[in-house]
Design an enzyme around this catalytic site. Structure first.
Site, short mmCIF file in Angstrom:
data_model
loop_
_atom_site.label_atom_id
_atom_site.label_comp_id
_atom_site.label_asym_id
_atom_site.label_seq_id
_atom_site.Cartn_x
_atom_site.Cartn_y
_atom_site.Cartn_z
N GLY A 349 0.82 -1.34 -0.04
CA GLY A 349 -0.12 -0.06 -0.15
C GLY A 349 0.78 1.13 -0.03
N MET A 351 5.25 2.47 1.37
CA MET A 351 6.51 2.12 2.15
C MET A 351 7.13 3.29 2.55
SD MET A 351 8.73 -0.28 3.03
CE MET A 351 10.02 0.19 3.90
N GLU A 352 7.42 3.16 4.14
CA GLU A 352 8.23 4.33 4.84
C GLU A 352 9.59 4.75 4.58
OE1 GLU A 352 7.19 1.18 5.90
OE2 GLU A 352 8.36 0.64 7.40
N GLU A 386 2.60 6.05 7.47
CA GLU A 386 3.79 5.95 7.27
C GLU A 386 4.71 6.96 7.89
OE1 GLU A 386 4.52 3.56 5.42
OE2 GLU A 386 2.72 3.04 4.83
N HIS A 389 5.95 5.96 10.93
CA HIS A 389 7.18 4.97 10.94
C HIS A 389 8.63 5.92 10.83
CE1 HIS A 389 6.01 0.98 10.24
NE2 HIS A 389 5.16 1.38 9.37
N GLU A 408 5.13 -2.29 13.05
CA GLU A 408 3.87 -2.23 12.23
C GLU A 408 2.65 -2.01 13.31
OE1 GLU A 408 3.89 -1.43 9.44
OE2 GLU A 408 5.83 -2.11 8.57
ZN LIG Z 1 4.01 -0.06 8.15
#
Ligand SMILES: [Zn+2]
Ligand SMILES: *[C@@H]1O[C@H](CO)[C@@H](O)[C@H](O)[C@H]1NC(C)=O
Ligand SMILES: *[C@@H]1O[C@H](CO)[C@@H](O)[C@H](O)[C@H]1NC(C)=O
Ligand SMILES: *[C@@H]1O[C@H](CO)[C@@H](O)[C@H](O)[C@H]1NC(C)=O
Length: 965
Positions: A349, A351-352, A386, A389, A408
């Protein structure tokens, strides 16, 4: 990352609003977790025949050499990388492949004397220097030993360098490599995404490293604890823009092989893990925050999307959310910029990557004219996830993947706080219960579940790491942290986070480090707990599952038991805590103040829960605890009576919770199924979203089991009776469907009302939606369907239409420039009831020119969602298994595929077919073994459930259907 989690959640969100025959998606009672990581496919050699959860290494021969182990030795520690990469955005003339070339040098310190260098490298073709794959240099006066031998160890993805003399402890060295890799469209490592703009094909070179694909872009010590500083340089065509984690310096012109190109370098990164790297070359446009902003925020996307303003929402919300998080963590965002980019092809979905967050288009872009409120909520929560993170994951990272839940679970929990800040009217802090918690309880109540925190030695191979990106890690992680934050209070929680982040910034941790810091905050603030924080929390993270708390309001007895959805299942996973928990039990008696109690034993007595004859009690207020509640029968009866008379006396989350607990307890054969059904009777007076949504999800299981049987008719009649008042309520509220409800949750519930009314045949519903669709078909350039209602309108209209409607929607799908619109159409196309159209559509799923690889599995699952599509999809998967499993890494989410096609299974015949499938594909199915086993377990439970309950349920629905409204 918003990995499989987000993909499966997107599926769930969609299904909520589109199902025709089935009311809505089933989350609570099905396994929505998914093992998105099909990366294991890339390298069949790396999968052995052992099950992923086994503890020992299981390469066929016993490992003898360090390079047979999947973990790096602790002898070397990298400090700095210099990496230069040159992606080619047109295919190579000789091979026809898209490639990239690169050079990398890494400086590292030797911590323990060794004559062996192991560094990760996967699918890279390394150039030879004097016969060796790398060049070693001593730094600061150190003398580099000569190389004896270098080779690539494919199964463990290493470049192995054997030396003639040892490296000295304390000395530093530099390793240089040059390499060529494929810029494939495989969604992993350095990969290629394509899109068409104004009839011209455009190619984007982009990355997805997490968890183990940085090694596919350049040789590196590819473990999260091997943090280093990265100096990146990209060589790229004139007219393209290059981005990476650090801010770009001005590009300079260079000539490579006679071609004029640009070379862009980036400011060095902070000390960080390899999995957070990102580099992208594209023709994208951007919008950015005002120059005086403390942190430069830029939103990047296809030029058209930016021009249409689709990035505006993200730009407006990022600054405030970032500021909120800085305040919440009490820690400054350490980078000078935050780029966020929407990619046409993206496996997860989002990515950080630190400083350069990558998104699926639907997770970042929003077009108010086209997208729904659900799309908007999605964007707000993913951005928030995100950004969360940036601290949890990026600044402080888990030592090893076994504690992925720390990253997460945290990001997931905090994403709701951030989204609540961005949209205070949305009740996001309530919606976490529906979006994360009740769903994962369905997964965690299976005997095949697993603890949040795994043992380090159990998580070795890339596919074992990949399997951790599941609902337990994300959603249970969030639920458990939410529970903790509630019982020690939000302020104490955030105080502990602050000191934790402060101590471990640019470093790595395990969960104990977090407990220690929260304990300090707890002690400082005098919060009382029934033991140390570790005593309380380890029970929630080191053993799988959760308890059902039973409250006897006659005797005052409170007890706990491990809750298993299938009471026949056998728990063979041992637990050092014997499946007992420290449970923070909260309740309200007769609408009074909330009371609290710590249940630390299997059984205890508390006179406060004893009730008089007219009293009632509801426990687990706002579902803050991760447990289910059962009562003595008289209290159940009084709760049902209360719901029927004055439901507003019970908090709205608990109205949903009572339904959810009752249906799950009935599944577990702890209470009668008819008692659970009776908790839905008050819905004809209920207009709130959460109770309705919970009921539809639970009733969906009834549709899955019964929509091909004689139960179907009376069940439809009952639900029609219940939903009619809701349909009328929204008709009135929206002034005959001309207005949009003001409240976010009303907007959702309006969709439920229409979707259920249409599927149960409430008068006027079908005419309404097909009328809207026809208006659009008559005037394709002017779609006036309200965005929130699109999914359900498209689906219902396609379901009751034929080829004309389908082909129209297909054309619209192919021509729309808005990703979320394409998404709705793609899923609605699965709603047709014509088998030949469904079969044709299934074929499209293996043609990347028709259905993007990233969307193939969710399309098949959407088709499998209807009673007509399910057998077709199941046949299709079996007939095409070889093609599907070789279709390209990252393309298929096998876990969700198997879950999707098997969720209607309820007969011995189904069970046999599934087992046959497992036997036929034993060797290849290794990496989805858990999914198949879970599907088998669920099918077995379904068989038992239908056998035991069908008769009673039929009778109950018949009686209700014929009783006056
Ligand atoms: Zn995540
Ligand atoms: C990282 O944390 C460990 C303790 O877990 C500590 O010994 C070490 O010095 C820290 N490293 C840095 C760079 O802060
Ligand atoms: C319709 O809505 C109005 C307010 O907009 C309200 O006063 C009225 O009672 C509603 N009627 C019904 C039948 O719900
Ligand atoms: C809705 O339409 C009905 C007739 O179909 C009409 O009687 C009613 O007044 C309308 N209500 C509103 C609020 O427009």
């Amino acid at each position: 990352m918003g990995k499989g989690f987000y993909v499966s959640k997107a599926v769930a969100l969609f299904l909520l609003v589109t199902a025709v025959a089935a009311l809505a998606t089933i989350i609570a009672l099905s396994v929505v977790y998914s093992q998105e990581r099909a990366k294991t496919l890339e390298d069949p050699a790396s999968t052995s025949t052992a099950r992923p959860s086994t503890t020992t290494e299981s390469t066929p021969s016993t490992p003898k050499e360090p390079w047979h182990l999947y973990r790096l030795p602790d002898s070397l520690s990298p400090s700095t990388y210099n990496v230069s990469l040159h992606p080619r955005l047109t295919p190579n003339e000789d091979s026809g492949l898209y490639i990239f070339t690169g050079q990398s040098s890494v400086e590292f310190t030797c911590l323990k004397e060794t004559d062996l260098i192991l560094i990760h490298s996967n699918k890279l073709n390394l150039t030879l220097f004097d016969g060796f794959h790398a060049k070693l240099t001593g730094l600061n006066g150190a003398v580099a030993p000569t190389m004896k031998n270098t080779f690539l160890e494919v199964p463990t993805q290493y470049l192995v360098i054997q030396l003639n003399a040892p490296l000295k402890a304390g000395s530093t060295y530099r390793l240089d490599t040059e390499f060529v890799g494929e810029l494939a469209d495989d969604l992993g490592g350095f990969y290629r995404s394509e899109y068409v703009e104004d009839g011209v094909k455009k190619v984007v070179a982009t990355t997805q490293m997490q968890p183990t694909d940085a090694r596919k872009a350049f040789p590196c010590f590819d473990e999260p604890a091997m943090k280093a500083v990265f100096h990146m340089t990209l060589i790229h065509p004139v007219g393209t823009v290059a981005l990476s984690n650090g801010m770009n310096y001005e590009s300079i012109s260079v000539t490579v092989d006679g071609e004029s190109l640009l070379e862009t370098s980036f400011e060095p990164t902070k000390i960080m893990s390899t999995y957070l790297l990102a580099f992208i070359v594209s023709e994208f446009a951007n919008i950015s925050s005002t120059p005086d902003a403390k942190v430069l925020i830029r939103i990047w996307a296809r030029e058209k999307a930016i021009k249409e303003g689709q990035g505006d929402y993200a730009l407006n919300k990022t600054g405030p959310i970032l500021a909120f998080l800085e305040n919440y963590y009490n820690s400054t965002y350490p980078l000078s910029k935050s780029d966020q980019i929407a990619l046409p092809d993206f496996g997860a979905g989002a990515m950080e990557n630190w400083g350069l967050i990558t998104y699926r288009e639907t997770s970042l872009l929003y077009d108010p004219a086209v997208s729904s409120n659900g799309d908007l909520e999605w964007v707000a929560t993913v951005i928030s996830h995100e950004l969360a993170h940036m601290w949890f994951g990026n600044l402080v990272t888990m030592k090893w993947w076994n504690d992925l839940w720390l990253n997460e679970g945290f990001a997931t929990y905090v994403s709701y706080l951030g989204a609540d800040l961005a949209e205070p009217d949305w009740n996001m802090k309530d919606l976490i219960v529906l979006n994360e918690i009740t769903g994962v309880m369905g997964v965690d109540a299976l005997a095949s579940s697993h603890p949040l925190s795994s043992k380090e030695e159990d998580i070795q191979r890339p596919e074992q790491i990949g399997e951790l990106f599941d609902a337990i890690t994300y959603s249970k992680g969030a639920a458990v942290l939410r529970m903790l934050s509630h019982f020690i209070t939000e302020e104490v929680f955030s105080e502990g986070l602050h000191t934790y982040l402060d101590e471990f910034q640019y470093n790595t941790t395990g969960y104990r480090d977090l407990w220690n810091h929260l304990q300090m905050a707890v002690d400082k603030n005098g919060v009382s707990l029934p033991g140390t924080l570790e005593d309380v929390m380890n029970r929630w993270i080191l053993q799988m599952g959760f308890p059902v708390v039973t409250i006897n309001t006659a005797s005052g007895e409170i007890s706990q038991n491990h809750f298993l959805l299938n009471p026949d299942s056998v728990v063979d996973r041992p637990s050092e805590f014997d499946y007992q928990w420290f449970v923070h039990v909260t309740w309200i008696k007769n609408g009074g103040a909330e009371q609290k109690y710590w249940l630390t034993e299997k059984q205890a007595t508390n006179p406060d829960v004893i009730l008089g004859t007219n009293d009632w009690l509801v426990a687990n207020i706002d579902m803050e605890g991760f447990y289910r509640v059962n009562y003595d029968l008289p209290n159940w009866e009084r709760l049902i009576k209360k719901l029927d008379s004055t439901p507003q006396d019970i908090p709205v989350i608990n109205r949903a919770q009572i339904i959810d607990d009752a249906f799950n307890l009935a599944r577990a054969r702890i209470i009668d199924t008819t008692l659970a059904l009776r908790t839905t009777k008050f819905l004809n007076k209920e207009v709130e979203y959460m109770p309705w949504e919970t009921a539809t999800r639970n009733l969906d299981f009834f549709y899955l089991m019964f929509d091909r049987s004689e139960v179907y008719g009376p069940m439809q009649a009952y639900i029609r009776k219940q939903v009619e008042p809701l349909f009328d309520y929204f008709k009135n509220l929206t002034l005959n469907w001309t207005q949009i409800p003001k409240r976010h949750t009303d907007q959702y519930n309006q969709v439920n009302a229409i979707s259920m009314a249409c599927s149960t045949g409430v008068e006027g519903c079908k005419e309404l939606v097909t009328g809207w669709f026809k208006e659009w078909m008559d005037n394709p350039t002017n779609n006036k369907i309200v965005p929130n209602l699109k999914s359900t309108v498209y689906c219902n209209a396609i379901a009751s239409g034929g080829q004309k409607e389908w082909d129209f929607a297909w054309t619209m799908f192919q021509t729309t420039t808005v990703a979320s619109e394409a998404e709705k159409l793609r899923r609605a196309l699965a709603c047709t009831t014509q088998p030949w159209l469904l079969n044709r559509y299934l074929q499209y799923c293996l043609d990347p020119n028709k259905i993007r690889k990233q969307d193939a599995s969710s399309t098949i699952v959407a088709i499998a969602n209807s009673p007509i599509g399910q057998p077709l999809a199941w046949d299709f998967i079996r007939a095409n298994w070889d093609r599907i499993s070789n279709y390209g890494a990252g393309a298929f989410s096998f876990g969700s595929l198997i879950n999707g096609v098997s969720k209607r299974f309820y007969s011995e015949f189904d069970y046999k077919q599934l087992r046959q499938f497992k036997e036929d594909n034993e060797a290849q199915l290794d990496w989805v073994a858990t999914s198949v086993d879970q599907a088998l377990e669920k099918t077995r439970a379904n068989i038992n459930w239908v056998e035991k309950n069908k008769e009673d349920i039929l009778k109950w629905f018949e009686a209700e259907a014929s009783s006056p409204a």
